[in-house]
Structure formats: C-alpha cells, structure tokens
Design a protein around this motif. Sequence first.
Motif, short mmCIF file in Angstrom:
data_model
loop_
_atom_site.label_atom_id
_atom_site.label_comp_id
_atom_site.label_asym_id
_atom_site.label_seq_id
_atom_site.Cartn_x
_atom_site.Cartn_y
_atom_site.Cartn_z
N VAL A 1 0.90 -1.16 -0.06
CA VAL A 1 -0.07 -0.02 -0.03
C VAL A 1 0.89 1.30 0.01
N LEU A 2 1.99 1.43 0.67
CA LEU A 2 2.82 2.29 0.48
C LEU A 2 3.96 2.23 -0.48
N ASN A 3 3.51 2.82 -1.40
CA ASN A 3 4.25 2.89 -2.66
C ASN A 3 4.11 4.32 -3.24
N ILE A 4 4.88 4.60 -4.34
CA ILE A 4 5.11 6.02 -4.86
C ILE A 4 3.88 6.60 -5.39
N ALA A 5 2.96 5.72 -5.92
CA ALA A 5 1.81 6.15 -6.76
C ALA A 5 0.70 6.80 -5.47
N ASN A 6 0.67 5.83 -4.42
CA ASN A 6 -0.31 6.09 -3.30
C ASN A 6 0.40 7.34 -2.44
N VAL A 7 1.46 7.19 -2.37
CA VAL A 7 2.21 8.69 -1.61
C VAL A 7 1.77 10.00 -2.37
N LEU A 8 2.00 9.88 -3.55
CA LEU A 8 1.57 11.06 -4.45
C LEU A 8 -0.07 11.29 -4.27
N THR A 9 -0.69 10.33 -4.22
CA THR A 9 -2.21 10.46 -3.92
C THR A 9 -2.55 11.27 -2.68
N MET A 10 -1.82 10.52 -1.59
CA MET A 10 -2.04 11.23 -0.27
C MET A 10 -1.57 12.57 -0.17
N SER A 11 -0.33 12.92 -0.98
CA SER A 11 0.20 14.31 -0.98
C SER A 11 -0.98 15.26 -1.50
N ARG A 12 -1.54 14.88 -2.60
CA ARG A 12 -2.71 15.52 -3.00
C ARG A 12 -3.63 16.05 -2.17
N LEU A 13 -4.18 15.13 -1.26
CA LEU A 13 -4.89 15.46 -0.30
C LEU A 13 -4.43 16.44 0.92
N VAL A 14 -3.12 16.16 1.10
CA VAL A 14 -2.45 17.06 2.22
C VAL A 14 -2.33 18.54 1.57
N LEU A 15 -2.23 18.61 0.23
CA LEU A 15 -2.03 19.90 -0.44
C LEU A 15 -3.37 20.71 -0.40
N VAL A 16 -4.59 20.13 -0.17
CA VAL A 16 -5.85 20.68 -0.20
C VAL A 16 -5.79 21.70 0.95
N PRO A 17 -5.57 21.53 2.33
CA PRO A 17 -5.82 22.69 3.17
C PRO A 17 -4.82 23.78 2.75
N VAL A 18 -3.47 23.21 2.56
CA VAL A 18 -2.47 24.31 2.17
C VAL A 18 -3.15 25.17 0.86
N PHE A 19 -3.64 24.45 -0.11
CA PHE A 19 -4.11 25.51 -1.11
C PHE A 19 -5.19 26.29 -0.61
N LEU A 20 -6.23 25.77 0.32
CA LEU A 20 -7.09 26.62 0.77
C LEU A 20 -6.57 27.74 1.58
N TYR A 21 -5.54 27.65 2.35
CA TYR A 21 -4.92 28.68 3.02
C TYR A 21 -4.53 29.65 2.19
N LEU A 22 -3.85 29.43 1.25
CA LEU A 22 -3.07 30.29 0.20
C LEU A 22 -4.36 31.06 -0.48
N LEU A 23 -5.55 30.47 -0.78
CA LEU A 23 -6.45 31.01 -1.55
C LEU A 23 -7.20 32.19 -0.75
N PHE A 24 -7.25 31.87 0.58
CA PHE A 24 -8.10 32.88 1.26
C PHE A 24 -7.22 33.84 2.03
N ALA A 25 -5.79 33.56 2.01
CA ALA A 25 -4.80 34.64 2.50
C ALA A 25 -5.26 36.10 2.13
N ASP A 26 -5.12 36.84 3.11
CA ASP A 26 -5.51 38.24 3.02
C ASP A 26 -6.79 38.65 2.16
N GLY A 27 -7.82 37.77 2.49
CA GLY A 27 -9.05 37.87 2.04
C GLY A 27 -9.24 37.34 0.40
N GLY A 28 -8.28 36.82 0.04
CA GLY A 28 -8.34 36.13 -1.23
C GLY A 28 -8.01 36.92 -2.46
N ASP A 29 -7.66 38.31 -2.08
CA ASP A 29 -7.50 39.45 -3.16
C ASP A 29 -5.98 39.77 -3.71
N GLU A 30 -5.14 39.08 -3.01
CA GLU A 30 -3.66 39.52 -3.02
C GLU A 30 -3.05 38.67 -4.17
#
Length: 194
Positions: A9-38
């Motif tokens: 189960v722990l292989n490069i393909a699944n690690v990339l898939t999980m990294s995509r899930l981990v990037l979702v909150p990072v993406f949202l933080y960046l999208l809403f930073a400074d009200g989303g207009d910067e």
Amino acid sequence: MTEPARVPVLNIANVLTMSRLVLVPVFLYLLFADGGDEPVWRLWAFVVFAIASVTDHVDGNLARKLGLITDFGKIADPIADKALTGAALVGLSLLGELPWWVTVVIAVRELFVTLLRFWVIRHGVIPASRGGKAKTLVQIFAIGLYLLPLPSWLEPLALVSMGAAVVLTVVTGVDYVIRAFRLRARGKRAVAGA
C-alpha cells in the motif's frame, strides 16, 4: 502455482495521491490569505493547485506502469481528485468569483457518478472515457484561470473555459448514467443466464 506478489500500500503512486490530499488545506489557506484578493497569494494558490493536479496524472501513470495498483489507490485517488476540485470550486464561490450554481452542478454530478460506481460495482467497473478525461482537463484549466490574477481582457477566457467545463461535466455525467445502466443490465442478464 505461485501466488502473485502483493503490491504494498505504501508505494510512490499512493504517496503522490496522499500528497494531493495534504495539499488541499495548504491550497485553501493560500486561496483565502489576505481576503483572497492579494495577487501574490493567488499565484501561490495556483502553483499548489497546479502541482496537486499534476500528481493526479503522474500517480495513475506510475501505478499502471510499475504495477502499483492497489485497492487503497482505487479508492483514495478519486477522493483526492474530488477534494482538490471541490475545495477550489467552493473556495472560488465563497470569494464571490464563481457562481454557486456552477459549483453545485459540478459537485452534484461528481457525487452522483460516485454513487453510481458503487451501485454497479458488483457488475463491473466503468472505465474512464475520453469525455471524462477531457472534462477533468477542462475543469482543471478553467479553475486554474479563475485562480490566477488575470488582467480584465483575459477574464472572458476564464468564463468560456468554465462554461465548457460545465457542459462537459453534464454531458459526461449523462453518458456515465447510460453506461452504468447498460453494465447493470448486462450483469443481471449474465446472472439470469448462469
């Protein structure tokens, strides 16, 4: 006769898939930073979205090429895709940049198709169609344009791209329903004939 080797189960393909899930909150933080207009934060949100989107293509190719397909990957990959796309659409709608009806149409289609997959799973798997792949590509392109701080003269391109994404989303959703009913009917006939 030897049993085929189990794919970890722990292989490069699944690690990339999980990294995509981990990037979702990072993406949202960046999208809403400074009200989303910067513009700088929006560019970073775009970069994270683009990287996460590329991992979707790469993980699937690696899994097939290296024989790393797992049940976990089959479940986690579409969840990661929908989490990323859904987060982007909801985020853009919350910022008032994308009409809510667009987000709802795409989200309802994705949910409905997921439920259909479970409905027909014992009769077989419906493979991704060219239309489905085109739909995903156009959605990612359109979302990317909405994320970027575009000059006003390029905004119609984002609008047209998102319109095309919505049309492809609906058309491929209808196609998926038709294919699901056909698969289920074939499965029932096969069981009745056995």
